[in-house]
Design a protein around this motif. Structure first.
Motif, PDB file in Angstrom:
ATOM      1  N   ALA A 249       0.832  -1.209   0.000  1.00 44.65           N
ATOM      2  CA  ALA A 249       0.000   0.000   0.000  1.00 44.65           C
ATOM      3  C   ALA A 249       0.867   1.260   0.000  1.00 44.65           C
ATOM      4  O   ALA A 249       0.547   2.247  -0.676  1.00 44.65           O
ATOM      5  CB  ALA A 249      -0.936  -0.004   1.204  1.00 44.65           C
ATOM      6  N   ASP A 250       1.981   1.228   0.740  1.00 43.19           N
ATOM      7  CA  ASP A 250       2.903   2.373   0.753  1.00 43.19           C
ATOM      8  C   ASP A 250       3.473   2.609  -0.640  1.00 43.19           C
ATOM      9  O   ASP A 250       3.578   3.755  -1.097  1.00 43.19           O
ATOM     10  CB  ASP A 250       4.038   2.146   1.753  1.00 43.19           C
ATOM     11  CG  ASP A 250       3.577   2.234   3.201  1.00 43.19           C
ATOM     12  OD1 ASP A 250       2.466   2.762   3.444  1.00 43.19           O
ATOM     13  OD2 ASP A 250       4.318   1.764   4.089  1.00 43.19           O
ATOM     14  N   LEU A 251       3.827   1.540  -1.324  1.00 46.31           N
ATOM     15  CA  LEU A 251       4.348   1.673  -2.683  1.00 46.31           C
ATOM     16  C   LEU A 251       3.269   2.262  -3.595  1.00 46.31           C
ATOM     17  O   LEU A 251       3.543   3.120  -4.437  1.00 46.31           O
ATOM     18  CB  LEU A 251       4.823   0.319  -3.209  1.00 46.31           C
ATOM     19  CG  LEU A 251       5.748   0.334  -4.424  1.00 46.31           C
ATOM     20  CD1 LEU A 251       6.519  -0.970  -4.532  1.00 46.31           C
ATOM     21  CD2 LEU A 251       4.983   0.555  -5.720  1.00 46.31           C
ATOM     22  N   GLY A 252       2.032   1.806  -3.400  1.00 46.20           N
ATOM     23  CA  GLY A 252       0.923   2.339  -4.189  1.00 46.20           C
ATOM     24  C   GLY A 252       0.756   3.838  -4.008  1.00 46.20           C
ATOM     25  O   GLY A 252       0.460   4.557  -4.967  1.00 46.20           O
ATOM     26  N   ARG A 253       0.974   4.334  -2.783  1.00 41.54           N
ATOM     27  CA  ARG A 253       0.881   5.774  -2.537  1.00 41.54           C
ATOM     28  C   ARG A 253       1.980   6.527  -3.286  1.00 41.54           C
ATOM     29  O   ARG A 253       1.754   7.615  -3.808  1.00 41.54           O
ATOM     30  CB  ARG A 253       0.937   6.070  -1.036  1.00 41.54           C
ATOM     31  CG  ARG A 253      -0.405   5.843  -0.339  1.00 41.54           C
ATOM     32  CD  ARG A 253      -0.384   6.365   1.083  1.00 41.54           C
ATOM     33  NE  ARG A 253       0.303   5.454   1.968  1.00 41.54           N
ATOM     34  CZ  ARG A 253      -0.269   4.386   2.529  1.00 41.54           C
ATOM     35  NH1 ARG A 253      -1.532   4.101   2.267  1.00 41.54           N
ATOM     36  NH2 ARG A 253       0.410   3.593   3.332  1.00 41.54           N
ATOM     37  N   HIS A 254       3.158   5.935  -3.350  1.00 36.75           N
ATOM     38  CA  HIS A 254       4.240   6.566  -4.113  1.00 36.75           C
ATOM     39  C   HIS A 254       3.895   6.624  -5.600  1.00 36.75           C
ATOM     40  O   HIS A 254       4.197   7.609  -6.279  1.00 36.75           O
ATOM     41  CB  HIS A 254       5.552   5.815  -3.907  1.00 36.75           C
ATOM     42  CG  HIS A 254       6.279   6.197  -2.661  1.00 36.75           C
ATOM     43  ND1 HIS A 254       7.106   7.288  -2.591  1.00 36.75           N
ATOM     44  CD2 HIS A 254       6.298   5.630  -1.425  1.00 36.75           C
ATOM     45  CE1 HIS A 254       7.623   7.386  -1.369  1.00 36.75           C
ATOM     46  NE2 HIS A 254       7.136   6.390  -0.639  1.00 36.75           N
ATOM     47  N   LEU A 255       3.262   5.587  -6.113  1.00 34.38           N
ATOM     48  CA  LEU A 255       2.869   5.582  -7.521  1.00 34.38           C
ATOM     49  C   LEU A 255       1.814   6.645  -7.806  1.00 34.38           C
ATOM     50  O   LEU A 255       1.727   7.158  -8.929  1.00 34.38           O
ATOM     51  CB  LEU A 255       2.325   4.204  -7.913  1.00 34.38           C
ATOM     52  CG  LEU A 255       3.340   3.059  -7.989  1.00 34.38           C
ATOM     53  CD1 LEU A 255       2.628   1.728  -8.165  1.00 34.38           C
ATOM     54  CD2 LEU A 255       4.334   3.274  -9.120  1.00 34.38           C
ATOM     55  N   SER A 256       1.019   6.978  -6.799  1.00 37.32           N
ATOM     56  CA  SER A 256      -0.053   7.956  -6.972  1.00 37.32           C
ATOM     57  C   SER A 256       0.423   9.398  -6.882  1.00 37.32           C
ATOM     58  O   SER A 256      -0.310  10.315  -7.251  1.00 37.32           O
ATOM     59  CB  SER A 256      -1.147   7.720  -5.915  1.00 37.32           C
ATOM     60  OG  SER A 256      -1.698   6.427  -6.052  1.00 37.32           O
ATOM     61  N   HIS A 257       1.640   9.606  -6.369  1.00 39.97           N
ATOM     62  CA  HIS A 257       2.165  10.975  -6.245  1.00 39.97           C
ATOM     63  C   HIS A 257       2.366  11.593  -7.626  1.00 39.97           C
ATOM     64  O   HIS A 257       2.600  10.883  -8.599  1.00 39.97           O
ATOM     65  CB  HIS A 257       3.515  10.963  -5.523  1.00 39.97           C
ATOM     66  CG  HIS A 257       3.404  10.710  -4.058  1.00 39.97           C
ATOM     67  ND1 HIS A 257       4.509  10.673  -3.238  1.00 39.97           N
ATOM     68  CD2 HIS A 257       2.341  10.482  -3.249  1.00 39.97           C
ATOM     69  CE1 HIS A 257       4.130  10.428  -1.996  1.00 39.97           C
ATOM     70  NE2 HIS A 257       2.813  10.309  -1.982  1.00 39.97           N
ATOM     71  N   PRO A 258       2.315  12.914  -7.707  1.00 42.79           N
ATOM     72  CA  PRO A 258       2.666  13.577  -8.975  1.00 42.79           C
ATOM     73  C   PRO A 258       4.116  13.245  -9.349  1.00 42.79           C
ATOM     74  O   PRO A 258       4.934  12.936  -8.478  1.00 42.79           O
ATOM     75  CB  PRO A 258       2.511  15.063  -8.670  1.00 42.79           C
ATOM     76  CG  PRO A 258       1.632  15.118  -7.457  1.00 42.79           C
ATOM     77  CD  PRO A 258       1.914  13.873  -6.674  1.00 42.79           C
ATOM     78  N   GLY A 259       4.414  13.333 -10.613  1.00 40.33           N
ATOM     79  CA  GLY A 259       5.768  13.040 -11.084  1.00 40.33           C
ATOM     80  C   GLY A 259       5.777  11.837 -11.992  1.00 40.33           C
ATOM     81  O   GLY A 259       4.835  11.044 -12.022  1.00 40.33           O
TER      82      GLY A 259
END
Length: 199
Positions: free
Chosen positions: A42-52
């Protein structure tokens, strides 16, 4: 003097062999996937959702799995690049590098992570080894508790080399894609419009 390697000839695979090994592979995948820390994913998923932008780097079969993941992230409309492709731009601050290495020591993958870190990019890593150089560079790590590819005597898996890591890596990235998609209101028909049409 040139030496040649001859192909190893094997017997045919019987129906019993196939049944036994389908069960082996299925059970090993299920057991290992069940041991993944869902919070890490889930933490990795949040990173994927960040802008950039998202950059993907991996070697061998792990790299092929990440290329499949990159395709699905592109279908979601994310800005995804494959490291090493001729049109891939430079990674920069605010971007994310997604990498995978069972051992966490694959030289090209670790080098990519070092370059990303120097550029100020975030790093998300899949590995079996929480104390590896790759894990040490990463902002977020997903541990896949599978055998490393050189651990031929492992009790973790009866499969050859890093097969179990690669198989569970595929499941993990598919679960990530599905979870990200579940949290959009984008229909499959819209995702399909992004599918490659120059095949």
């Amino acid at each position: 003097m040139t030496t040649t390697t001859s192909a190893v000839r094997t017997g045919y695979a019987s129906t019993d062999d196939i049944v036994r090994n389908l069960s082996l592979v299925r059970d090993e995948i299920a057991d290992t996937a069940a041991k993944i820390d869902e919070q890490q994913l889930a933490d990795l998923g949040r990173h994927l959702s960040h802008p950039g932008r998202i950059f993907v780097a991996g070697a061998g079969r792990s790299g092929l799995v990440l290329r499949m993941a990159a395709m699905r992230l592109m279908h979601l409309g994310l800005n995804v690049h494959i490291a090493g492709d001729t049109t891939t731009p430079a990674i920069a601050s605010g971007d994310l590098l997604l990498v995978a290495s069972g051992s966490g020591t694959t030289s090209g993958v670790v080098k990519s992570a070092e370059t990303a870190a120097k550029a100020g990019a975030r790093i998300a890593a899949f590995t079996t080894n929480a104390s590896s150089p790759l894990a040490g560079l990463a902002d977020t790590v997903v541990i896949i508790p599978a055998a490393q590819k050189t651990d031929h005597g492992s009790s973790v898996s009866r499969q050859y080399s890093g097969s179990l890591f690669e198989q569970v890596l595929f499941l993990a990235t598919e679960a990530l894609f599905q979870s990200l998609w579940d949290n959009t209101d984008v229909p499959a028909e819209e995702l399909w419009l992004r599918h490659a049409n120059l095949e």
